[in-house]
Design an enzyme around this catalytic site. Sequence first.
Site, PDB file in Angstrom:
ATOM      1  N   GLN A  72       1.809 -15.009 -41.422  1.00 20.25           N
ATOM      2  CA  GLN A  72       2.757 -14.881 -40.323  1.00 20.25           C
ATOM      3  C   GLN A  72       2.378 -15.840 -39.194  1.00 20.25           C
ATOM      4  OE1 GLN A  72       3.077 -11.782 -37.200  1.00 20.25           O
ATOM      5  NE2 GLN A  72       4.944 -11.152 -38.271  1.00 20.25           N
ATOM      6  N   TYR A 127       8.061 -11.552 -28.407  1.00 26.47           N
ATOM      7  CA  TYR A 127       7.210 -12.733 -28.304  1.00 26.47           C
ATOM      8  C   TYR A 127       8.069 -14.001 -28.174  1.00 26.47           C
ATOM      9  CZ  TYR A 127       3.760  -9.252 -29.524  1.00 26.47           C
ATOM     10  OH  TYR A 127       2.981  -8.122 -29.518  1.00 26.47           O
ATOM     11  N   ARG A 171      11.058 -12.880 -39.256  1.00 23.78           N
ATOM     12  CA  ARG A 171      11.026 -11.497 -38.781  1.00 23.78           C
ATOM     13  C   ARG A 171      11.860 -11.344 -37.512  1.00 23.78           C
ATOM     14  NH1 ARG A 171       5.991  -7.625 -36.725  1.00 23.78           N
ATOM     15  NH2 ARG A 171       6.470  -5.894 -38.103  1.00 23.78           N
ATOM     16  N   GLY A 193       2.842  -0.533 -42.307  1.00 24.37           N
ATOM     17  CA  GLY A 193       1.763  -1.097 -41.528  1.00 24.37           C
ATOM     18  C   GLY A 193       0.528  -0.226 -41.510  1.00 24.37           C
ATOM     19  N   ARG A 194       0.475   0.711 -40.558  1.00 18.85           N
ATOM     20  CA  ARG A 194      -0.728   1.513 -40.347  1.00 18.85           C
ATOM     21  C   ARG A 194      -1.231   2.214 -41.601  1.00 18.85           C
ATOM     22  NH1 ARG A 194       1.949   4.820 -35.611  1.00 18.85           N
ATOM     23  NH2 ARG A 194       3.705   4.287 -36.941  1.00 18.85           N
TER      24      ARG A 194
END
Length: 361
Positions: free
Chosen positions: A102, A181, A224, A309-310
């Site tokens: 990424q 971002y 993304r 994810g987590r």
Amino acid sequence: MPTESPLLRPYRDGSLSLPNRVAMAPMTRGRADDDTGVPHPLTSLYYAQRASAGLIVTEGIWPVRTGKSTPGVPGIATAEQVAAWREVTTAVHAAGGRVFAQLWHAGRVSHPSLIGEQTVAPSAVRAEGRVYVKGGWTGTTTPRALSTAELERLVEDFATAARNAIDAGFDGVEIHGANGYLLHEFLADNTNLRTDRYREKIRYPLEVTEAVVAAVGADRVGYRISPGNPENDLVEKDWPALYRELLGEFTRLGLAYLHVVGTDEKVFPEVRPHWPGLLVGNLHQGPPSGREDAERLLEAGLADVIAFGRLFIGNPDLPARFATGAPLVQVDKQLHYGSALKGYVDFPAVTTTRWPSPVPA
């Protein structure tokens, strides 16, 4: 006999052939050398442990130093960084996995103490909130608006980073255009106040994507998005129209996949009709396991693969745990980030004993 979970079905269409529909989402772990941006020596083990994922998307990697967001985030701009990532991809491929890097520029969501200069953004608009630096949390700062010439050079920096990633052995790259971002900042009403050609909201993200596609090929590029996501103090007043326009251009380019972060239940039904290719869904604010919601999303055709994810932190063999019904480990959030090795590679798989015993902090 119980019905097989749709998460465990292979995906074979377009440029990617995946053994299951359980992707590993990009997650900042903060274990890289903070001075050099070189991944930790155990990073290859960390990703290899999780190679049973249908697809791994790495933690965000900065293409240039100004893109660094927090301590311990790695880069892919130097020969030393590329060499370290090559060890990672070699380990993942040896374990049978597929891995995309990424590419992430944090924009204004950074701090001068992290990058050695004033933060940068489309416009000089400070984000509300805090950022994490060495020693803890601190207030945000007002960024400097990047000039047109600087933005043109940054397009080339993204393309160079993509070439570096392929040289390092990655199967492809994912451009991070979400979560408030830099590239997302161009799409937002309150952060893009430009008067040059980049006042057209989709133009800069599109130029970056076109350059990366030209550098490594569309079949090696994912993107993304997080439509309507207010994270990091962004405002998108009419995101459905904005993303319809953006996705039309991405469809023209023929990207390998679209990674959609859904922070609102309306996101997937809105996006799916406008994206004909592989759609990776990410239930960003879902429950701790999210399995049932993920399966419903697949069965409804609103996503083709689900990124977790987590759960991949404490469950390195997550697809096998879904297949066997093995218990899922929930990890203390204190172990998610930071330079300590505790909580990095010390979660064993339930299906094998070949990984090492826990590492001390």
